[in-house]
Design a protein around this motif. Sequence first.
Motif, mmCIF file in Angstrom:
data_model
loop_
_atom_site.group_PDB
_atom_site.id
_atom_site.type_symbol
_atom_site.label_atom_id
_atom_site.label_comp_id
_atom_site.label_asym_id
_atom_site.label_seq_id
_atom_site.Cartn_x
_atom_site.Cartn_y
_atom_site.Cartn_z
ATOM 1 N N ASN A 132 -14.019 -4.049 -7.262
ATOM 2 C CA ASN A 132 -14.197 -2.981 -6.277
ATOM 3 C C ASN A 132 -15.554 -2.300 -6.468
ATOM 4 O O ASN A 132 -15.802 -1.679 -7.500
ATOM 5 C CB ASN A 132 -13.076 -1.950 -6.437
ATOM 6 C CG ASN A 132 -13.092 -0.887 -5.353
ATOM 7 O OD1 ASN A 132 -14.069 -0.716 -4.638
ATOM 8 N ND2 ASN A 132 -12.008 -0.148 -5.243
ATOM 9 N N ASN A 161 -7.028 4.774 8.321
ATOM 10 C CA ASN A 161 -8.326 5.445 8.176
ATOM 11 C C ASN A 161 -8.722 6.154 9.467
ATOM 12 O O ASN A 161 -9.266 7.266 9.450
ATOM 13 C CB ASN A 161 -9.404 4.446 7.780
ATOM 14 C CG ASN A 161 -9.320 4.037 6.316
ATOM 15 O OD1 ASN A 161 -8.770 4.769 5.492
ATOM 16 N ND2 ASN A 161 -9.876 2.876 5.994
ATOM 17 N N GLY A 165 -4.921 -0.644 6.998
ATOM 18 C CA GLY A 165 -5.872 0.310 6.446
ATOM 19 C C GLY A 165 -6.797 0.876 7.494
ATOM 20 O O GLY A 165 -7.103 2.085 7.489
ATOM 21 N N ASP A 176 -8.641 -6.598 -8.820
ATOM 22 C CA ASP A 176 -9.140 -5.886 -7.642
ATOM 23 C C ASP A 176 -10.016 -4.707 -8.059
ATOM 24 O O ASP A 176 -11.068 -4.463 -7.462
ATOM 25 C CB ASP A 176 -7.971 -5.370 -6.797
ATOM 26 C CG ASP A 176 -7.165 -6.479 -6.146
ATOM 27 O OD1 ASP A 176 -7.759 -7.507 -5.772
ATOM 28 O OD2 ASP A 176 -5.938 -6.309 -6.017
ATOM 29 N N ALA A 221 -4.009 9.681 4.168
ATOM 30 C CA ALA A 221 -4.278 9.316 2.771
ATOM 31 C C ALA A 221 -3.438 8.105 2.378
ATOM 32 O O ALA A 221 -2.201 8.155 2.428
ATOM 33 C CB ALA A 221 -3.972 10.492 1.854
ATOM 34 N N TRP A 222 -4.100 7.026 2.011
ATOM 35 C CA TRP A 222 -3.398 5.801 1.643
ATOM 36 C C TRP A 222 -4.245 5.043 0.643
ATOM 37 O O TRP A 222 -5.444 5.320 0.483
ATOM 38 C CB TRP A 222 -3.127 4.926 2.877
ATOM 39 C CG TRP A 222 -4.377 4.212 3.350
ATOM 40 C CD1 TRP A 222 -5.393 4.743 4.084
ATOM 41 C CD2 TRP A 222 -4.745 2.864 3.046
ATOM 42 N NE1 TRP A 222 -6.380 3.810 4.285
ATOM 43 C CE2 TRP A 222 -6.005 2.636 3.659
ATOM 44 C CE3 TRP A 222 -4.144 1.824 2.337
ATOM 45 C CZ2 TRP A 222 -6.672 1.422 3.561
ATOM 46 C CZ3 TRP A 222 -4.796 0.610 2.257
ATOM 47 C CH2 TRP A 222 -6.048 0.407 2.869
ATOM 48 N N ALA A 223 -3.646 4.071 -0.020
ATOM 49 C CA ALA A 223 -4.395 3.209 -0.930
ATOM 50 C C ALA A 223 -3.628 1.915 -1.134
ATOM 51 O O ALA A 223 -2.392 1.913 -1.183
ATOM 52 C CB ALA A 223 -4.622 3.890 -2.273
ATOM 53 N N PRO A 224 -4.341 0.801 -1.264
ATOM 54 C CA PRO A 224 -3.666 -0.455 -1.588
ATOM 55 C C PRO A 224 -3.188 -0.442 -3.032
ATOM 56 O O PRO A 224 -3.777 0.236 -3.893
ATOM 57 C CB PRO A 224 -4.765 -1.508 -1.387
ATOM 58 C CG PRO A 224 -6.031 -0.758 -1.659
ATOM 59 C CD PRO A 224 -5.803 0.638 -1.157
ATOM 60 N N ASP A 266 -3.664 -2.125 -5.879
ATOM 61 C CA ASP A 266 -4.618 -3.111 -6.365
ATOM 62 C C ASP A 266 -4.242 -3.608 -7.753
ATOM 63 O O ASP A 266 -3.618 -2.895 -8.559
ATOM 64 C CB ASP A 266 -6.023 -2.506 -6.419
ATOM 65 C CG ASP A 266 -6.711 -2.533 -5.066
ATOM 66 O OD1 ASP A 266 -6.198 -3.184 -4.143
ATOM 67 O OD2 ASP A 266 -7.779 -1.890 -4.938
ATOM 68 N N PHE A 311 0.851 -1.183 0.000
ATOM 69 C CA PHE A 311 0.000 0.000 0.000
ATOM 70 C C PHE A 311 0.889 1.235 0.000
ATOM 71 O O PHE A 311 2.080 1.171 0.343
ATOM 72 C CB PHE A 311 -0.957 0.005 1.201
ATOM 73 C CG PHE A 311 -0.282 0.186 2.537
ATOM 74 C CD1 PHE A 311 -0.106 1.447 3.096
ATOM 75 C CD2 PHE A 311 0.160 -0.924 3.262
ATOM 76 C CE1 PHE A 311 0.515 1.602 4.328
ATOM 77 C CE2 PHE A 311 0.787 -0.775 4.495
ATOM 78 C CZ PHE A 311 0.963 0.493 5.027
ATOM 79 N N GLN A 369 -16.630 0.412 -5.345
ATOM 80 C CA GLN A 369 -16.500 1.850 -5.557
ATOM 81 C C GLN A 369 -16.151 2.178 -7.001
ATOM 82 O O GLN A 369 -16.556 3.224 -7.520
ATOM 83 C CB GLN A 369 -15.434 2.436 -4.625
ATOM 84 C CG GLN A 369 -15.426 3.955 -4.592
ATOM 85 C CD GLN A 369 -16.765 4.538 -4.137
ATOM 86 O OE1 GLN A 369 -17.316 4.097 -3.133
ATOM 87 N NE2 GLN A 369 -17.277 5.508 -4.874
#
Length: 395
Positions: A325, A307, A303, A321, A312-315, A317, A245, A327
């Motif tokens: 997802n 959170n 995560g 993925d 601010a983070w993100a895997p 993917d 991540f 979203q």
Amino acid sequence: MLLSGLKVVEWATWVAGPGCAGLMADWGAEVIKVESPIGDATRAFYPDTAESPGNPVFTLENRGKRGIVLDTTRPEGRAALVRLLEDADVLVTNVRPGSLKKLGLDYDSLKDRFPRLIYANVTGYGLTGEMADTAAFDITAFWARSGVAHSTIPPDQEPFPSRPGFGDHFTALATLSGILAAVHERSQTGRGRQVETALLRVGAYAIGWDLSLQLRYGDVLTAQPKKDRMVALSGFFHTADDRWFVVVVKSADDYPNVLKAIDRADILDDPECLPPMTDVHKVRYVRAALETAFDALTLEEAGAMLNSLDVAWAPMDSLLDLEMNPQAHEAGCFVEVGDGAGGTFWSPASPVRFPGLDTSPRRPAPKLGQHTREVLREKGLTDAEIDAAVGAQPA
């Protein structure tokens, strides 16, 4: 639809030009794709077959268009192309400037005959200069020559190419924005104009933060080996379940909050470990502490912690993925397209959504020459003239 009534002729291959015209087709323009008798090169990737109809790569760039075949090496083929321009609003082409001039189909040769035409040239290196006719792809002009690759790939890694079509899609969007600006201008002046994009120029804009520093100061620090980066919390981290991540520091509170959350508040007692850190050895020490902590957590656990701290983070993917997802579906990343054989499959959507307006493709990508006779008869050509323009019977 947004671009209903806009008539576009696309005489282009590969990605950037067809991608630009494809977006206009998604948004309601009438797009006629002109191909040679051998067809656009992207037809050869994952070719359309009875067992697997609907080439996903070709479809992405060409859904919603009508497709015709013209042999523009023949005078009859060039004449037919000019007939298409008689009521066209836009021409999109990536034919090299020298070839356009040789064929008498460059902007200067057509502008007086078609004063309302918006003529969009998609190029590798621009319309002028010694490299104007140099062969170019996004990997060569956008990725390698523009400085994007050099600024992105750390010097301790072997260089690698960008993914196919990556810079082309940037260039497609740039070309589209230029065309729509020219359409707006024409609504006021009644005259069209030439629009030109270059993979090299778009790459320079894409890497603009780094390039602006280079131009202003004569030097810029770009991609560095991880061990030399001076922000301990920024970058990629590994987890216990073998995921990666990325963290981007957005607030001065992020650094101390994360250290407290991983039970390393003691690091904050060392003044040399407080931002802005100037000792690379201290940065490496802090980063090692962060890596040890995150390596003991699963991605879900890391995560949840980040959170809770509003970091601010993100895997990192995979495409699978992304496909799974929820979203991504909420954001409208995908659209259902026809395969040309009565079925459908999912494809990347255009990058802009207009809430309340359905911009789903109106038809599948055309088979090679599928609409040749239909389109050219609409322009008043006889069957004999069509045969001469094609050079062989269209499919």
